[in-house]
Scaffold this motif. Structure first.
Motif, short mmCIF file in Angstrom:
data_model
loop_
_atom_site.label_atom_id
_atom_site.label_comp_id
_atom_site.label_asym_id
_atom_site.label_seq_id
_atom_site.Cartn_x
_atom_site.Cartn_y
_atom_site.Cartn_z
N ASP A 198 -10.29 -2.78 -6.80
CA ASP A 198 -9.41 -2.15 -5.81
C ASP A 198 -9.65 -2.73 -4.43
O ASP A 198 -8.70 -2.97 -3.67
CB ASP A 198 -9.66 -0.63 -5.79
N ASP A 199 -10.94 -2.97 -4.08
CA ASP A 199 -11.26 -3.57 -2.79
C ASP A 199 -10.65 -4.96 -2.67
O ASP A 199 -10.11 -5.33 -1.63
CB ASP A 199 -12.78 -3.67 -2.61
N LEU A 200 -10.79 -5.74 -3.75
CA LEU A 200 -10.27 -7.11 -3.73
C LEU A 200 -8.75 -7.12 -3.58
O LEU A 200 -8.21 -7.89 -2.79
CB LEU A 200 -10.68 -7.83 -5.01
N VAL A 201 -8.08 -6.26 -4.33
CA VAL A 201 -6.62 -6.18 -4.24
C VAL A 201 -6.19 -5.79 -2.83
O VAL A 201 -5.31 -6.42 -2.23
CB VAL A 201 -6.07 -5.17 -5.27
N ALA A 202 -6.83 -4.75 -2.29
CA ALA A 202 -6.45 -4.28 -0.96
C ALA A 202 -6.69 -5.34 0.11
O ALA A 202 -5.85 -5.54 1.00
CB ALA A 202 -7.23 -3.00 -0.62
N SER A 203 -7.82 -6.05 0.03
CA SER A 203 -8.12 -7.09 1.02
C SER A 203 -7.13 -8.24 0.93
O SER A 203 -6.69 -8.78 1.95
CB SER A 203 -9.54 -7.60 0.82
N THR A 204 -6.76 -8.60 -0.29
CA THR A 204 -5.80 -9.70 -0.47
C THR A 204 -4.43 -9.29 0.06
O THR A 204 -3.75 -10.08 0.74
CB THR A 204 -5.70 -10.09 -1.94
N GLN A 205 -4.02 -8.08 -0.23
CA GLN A 205 -2.73 -7.61 0.27
C GLN A 205 -2.72 -7.55 1.80
O GLN A 205 -1.70 -7.90 2.42
CB GLN A 205 -2.41 -6.24 -0.32
N THR A 206 -3.83 -7.12 2.40
CA THR A 206 -3.91 -7.08 3.86
C THR A 206 -3.81 -8.48 4.45
O THR A 206 -3.11 -8.71 5.45
CB THR A 206 -5.22 -6.42 4.30
#
Length: 211
Positions: A194-202
């Motif tokens: 979830d952290d990785l997805v959120a950081s990539t989307q940001t």
């Protein structure tokens, strides 16, 4: 739970597929796991056979060589991630904006690559290792997938949701390359998916978006 094929081998009528088909799929599932963890040079048919719970010579009944088996894994990995992301995009509401579609594709790609599919992990990790002949079918799928992302970026650009100074081709290659490289370094013990997805989307939203 990583995606596998053997356990879901069913016909449209609900009947189990023949044992030979299930065995072939079990070999492919095992090869995907071994290839993803040991790489092209380290993948041995003996290891695949042990993972699949069969004798090594039995593999040759289904695949003519080690490279033929690996080529199939590479193709399946590239084919399935493309299909998965396409399905996710097709399921979005019709009014979904172009940037939100890109963000949805980012999440779908990362989750499929790192969590769902041993095949896609193996395909991504070994794209630069296997000989050209082994990658031939996978390359066609990778090209079609790249074109899907090209369309996403072009639509977002046409809708005014991307910065005007971006080179769309370079942007596409950089984003896909960064997401694929995550298979080499991401460790769920240190950062959640979830952290990785959120950081990539940001990164995508604020690095590429006009606002």
């Amino acid at each position: 739970m990583a995606e596998q094929t053997g356990g879901r081998a069913r016909t449209g009528s609900g009947r189990s597929l023949p044992k030979s088909h299930r065995t072939r799929e079990r070999i492919l599932d095992a090869a995907a796991r071994v290839l993803g963890s040991k790489g092209y040079a380290g993948t041995r048919l003996q290891d695949v056979a042990a993972e699949a719970g069969i004798q090594a010579p039995a593999i040759y009944y289904y695949f003519g060589s080690r490279d033929e088996l690996i080529a199939e894994v590479m193709y399946v990995g590239a084919h399935r991630v493309r299909g998965h992301v396409a399905d996710v995009l097709a399921g979005l509401p019709a009014e979904t904006g172009a940037m939100d579609r890109i963000l949805a594709a980012v999440e779908a790609h990362l989750r499929y690559e790192l969590l769902i599919s041993d095949y896609t992990t193996a395909s991504v990790r070994n794209a630069g290792q296997v000989p050209d002949a082994v990658r031939e079918r996978a390359v066609a799928e990778e090209t079609a997938y790249s074109h899907m992302w090209r369309d996403l970026f072009e639509h977002a650009h046409a809708d005014g949701e991307l910065r005007a100074d971006l080179d769309l081709n370079l942007t596409r290659f950089l984003i896909l390359g960064a997401m694929n490289w995550a298979a080499e370094w991401w460790d769920p013990k240190h950062r959640t998916l979830d952290d990785l997805v959120a950081s990539t989307q940001t990164l995508v939203l604020h690095g590429l978006g006009r606002h």
